[in-house]
Design an enzyme around this catalytic site. Structure first.
Site, PDB file in Angstrom:
ATOM      1  N   ASP A 167     -12.930  59.720  67.925  1.00 40.79           N
ATOM      2  CA  ASP A 167     -14.108  60.188  67.177  1.00 40.79           C
ATOM      3  C   ASP A 167     -15.054  58.994  66.963  1.00 40.79           C
ATOM      4  O   ASP A 167     -15.161  58.148  67.845  1.00 40.79           O
ATOM      5  CB  ASP A 167     -13.655  60.869  65.871  1.00 40.79           C
ATOM      6  CG  ASP A 167     -14.645  61.932  65.409  1.00 40.79           C
ATOM      7  OD1 ASP A 167     -15.828  61.604  65.278  1.00 40.79           O
ATOM      8  OD2 ASP A 167     -14.244  63.080  65.170  1.00 40.79           O
TER       9      ASP A 167
ATOM     10  N   HIS B 146     -16.885  58.620  69.873  1.00 44.11           N
ATOM     11  CA  HIS B 146     -18.112  59.398  69.690  1.00 44.11           C
ATOM     12  C   HIS B 146     -19.237  58.474  69.236  1.00 44.11           C
ATOM     13  O   HIS B 146     -20.222  58.924  68.658  1.00 44.11           O
ATOM     14  CB  HIS B 146     -17.893  60.528  68.686  1.00 44.11           C
ATOM     15  CG  HIS B 146     -16.985  61.611  69.210  1.00 44.11           C
ATOM     16  ND1 HIS B 146     -16.704  62.757  68.516  1.00 44.11           N
ATOM     17  CD2 HIS B 146     -16.294  61.721  70.373  1.00 44.11           C
ATOM     18  CE1 HIS B 146     -15.875  63.519  69.219  1.00 44.11           C
ATOM     19  NE2 HIS B 146     -15.612  62.903  70.349  1.00 44.11           N
TER      20      HIS B 146
END
Ligand SMILES: *[C@@H]1O[C@H](CO)[C@@H](O)[C@H](O)[C@H]1NC(C)=O
Ligand SMILES: *[C@@H]1O[C@H](CO)[C@@H](O)[C@H](O)[C@H]1NC(C)=O
Ligand SMILES: *[C@@H]1O[C@H](CO)[C@@H](O)[C@H](O)[C@H]1NC(C)=O
Ligand SMILES: *[C@@H]1O[C@H](CO)[C@@H](O)[C@H](O)[C@H]1NC(C)=O
Ligand SMILES: *[C@@H]1O[C@H](CO)[C@@H](O)[C@H](O)[C@H]1NC(C)=O
Ligand SMILES: *[C@@H]1O[C@H](CO)[C@@H](O)[C@H](O)[C@H]1NC(C)=O
Ligand SMILES: *[C@@H]1O[C@H](CO)[C@@H](O)[C@H](O)[C@H]1NC(C)=O
Ligand SMILES: *[C@@H]1O[C@H](CO)[C@@H](O)[C@H](O)[C@H]1NC(C)=O
Length: 405
Positions: free
Chosen positions: A225, A248
């Site tokens: 993430d 991310h």
């Protein structure tokens, strides 16, 4: 102040605890006593739960009248079998030297949304060492995929800690996010490494909320993430020499969820590499929130094979709770400067602001992006309701109106 484990000698100390007389060994160093978890009956075989020993060693180090070192010795693997909370305030500064490994249980050990190891209300804490902290997350990621309602533990959380330094340690395979800072001031993070598979769900590297005066440098993230996520109440953050990917990217937000007020300012991210990631640098806010994000600079960032390198999204939404598009966290004074590299999608820059609360005073200065492969490496930008200016070369071409008409 660092690496105070030198010059040890053994001294015999007598004391009293709940009416029993006892004798035990304490190691003494030039910089204060060393409290070795092994001397508090930690076993370090990876099987026996050492959490009580860690608590006892912590409590001893924390109550020392002079600066002390809590030592997790090398060559062993200590199992912390349950949620463990190390509490302050302490009587003096504490060094937490982690040279051995620490592991979570390799089973679903809680059904609560909980923190595995938490540090609370501690001033002057210095955590460092060559050790690895393993969250044994794989079993949780499987659960998450199959039963998303299962609550899992975040790995480590610092709550209410001032003058906090973390360096060199490695964290891996957190069930959920790895490191959370909440209500901390004067925080330095240097040379840490956080890893988890690129497809592991919600495994943020660092999450910062309600904290100020933060310097994160020379750290490496390869996770599923955000490398670093910045939440409301946070200001004066410097992030540099970061290696981030797969991930991310780095994210301010998401902010303003459920109509909340968000305040984030003075964020500087620079001299960093972001690669093989979903987004590069991003600001995301929920519909219906309020407050602001301002004075943010992303500069000298090297992007390699990132799907969408630059993102501002004021329309984060959750279909279960649709919110008014009239309210939004205001975004202003954001600069993207000297950002270069490659995207895997055609739309390399995606700025989507609301009509009701447009983004203002955005600056793009020398942004050069290209598709990473293919015959036509042209990239494009989506710009909605954003005002500001472009300087230098910008590829894709970005043209902003200077003022709200
Ligand atoms: C500690 O963890 C590292 C990284 O996973 C590993 O290479 C090392 O062998 C471990 N050491 C012990 C004693 O478990
Ligand atoms: C962290 O590692 C670096 C490089 O190995 C070393 O120079 C530094 O002293 C270490 N920091 C601490 C606090 O141990
Ligand atoms: C910002 O934080 C740094 C520490 O990272 C500190 O030295 C500096 O004084 C802070 N600046 C302000 C304006 O508070
Ligand atoms: C952040 O820390 C690095 C390394 O210690 C230092 O060089 C830099 O000046 C610090 N930045 C701020 C803003 O305090
Ligand atoms: C950042 O990296 C550069 C290049 O590797 C190095 O010269 C600089 O000292 C580093 N700065 C910090 C604060 O680690
Ligand atoms: C940018 O990233 C690429 C690929 O990761 C690397 O080869 C290059 O050295 C990096 N450039 C800088 C300035 O760090
Ligand atoms: C616009 O943003 C820049 C930082 O990117 C800042 O220096 C400048 O003061 C801002 N201008 C206004 C009018 O707020
Ligand atoms: C590449 O794609 C862009 C946008 O899709 C288009 O405008 C341009 O004509 C294409 N260039 C070539 C050489 O095909």
């Amino acid at each position: 102040m660092h690496g105070s484990a030198n010059h040890t000698s053994n001294i015999l100390v007598a004391g009293t605890v709940v009416g029993f007389y006892f004798l035990f060994l304490i190691k003494f160093s030039t910089a204060g006593r060393i409290y070795n978890v092994v001397d508090y009956q930690a076993v370090g075989d990876g099987t026996i739960d050492d959490s009580q020993a860690f608590m006892k060693a912590w409590s001893a180090a924390c109550s020392d009248a002079i600066p002390a070192t809590l030592l997790v010795p090398p060559g062993k693997k200590f199992l912390i079998g349950t949620a463990t909370s190390l509490q302050g305030p302490c009587n003096s500064p504490v060094n937490f030297q982690i040279d051995g490994n620490i592991t979570a249980p390799n089973r679903i050990w809680t059904t609560e949304r909980i923190t595995w190891i938490s540090f609370n209300n501690i001033n002057n804490l210095n955590v460092y060492g060559q050790g690895t902290i393993d969250g044994q997350g794989a079993i949780w990621w499987d659960y998450f995929v199959h039963y998303s309602y299962v609550c899992s533990s975040q790995l480590i959380d610092f709550d209410g800690c001032n003058n906090l330094a973390l360096s060199n340690i490695t964290l891996m395979n957190g069930p959920r996010r790895h490191l959370a800072f909440h209500q901390c001031t004067h925080l330095t993070v240097k040379g840490i490494t956080i890893t988890a598979p690129g497809d592991s769900p919600n495994t943020d590297g660092i999450n910062i909320a309600d904290s100020q005066n933060i310097n994160i440098t020379g750290s490496t993230f390869a996770i599923g993430d955000d490398c670093i996520a910045i939440s409301s109440g946070t200001s004066n953050v410097s992030i540099s020499n970061m290696t981030c990917g797969p991930s991310h990217g780095i994210s301010i937000g998401s902010l303003g969820r459920g109509g909340t007020v968000a305040e984030v300012e003075q964020i500087h991210v620079f001299n960093s590499n972001i690669f093989h990631s979903m987004t590069g640098v991003r600001i995301k806010t929920w519909q219906g929130g309020s407050g602001y994000v301002k004075d943010v600079t992303f500069e000298r960032i090297n992007i390699t094979q990132v799907a969408t390198p630059i993102v501002i999204n004021q329309f984060y939404t959750d279909y279960s709770s649709p919110a008014s598009k009239e309210d939004a966290v205001a975004i202003s004074n954001v600069k993207f400067m000297n950002i270069q590299g490659t995207s895997t999608k055609k739309t390399a820059v995606c700025i989507q602001c609301s009509a009701a609360v447009p983004c203002t005073n955005l600056t793009f200065d020398t942004v050069t992006l290209a598709r990473d492969e293919g015959d036509n490496r042209t990239v494009s930008a989506t710009i909605e309701n954003a005002y500001g200016m472009s300087e230098g070369i910008t590829i894709p071409h970005i043209s902003l109106s200077k003022k709200i008409a």
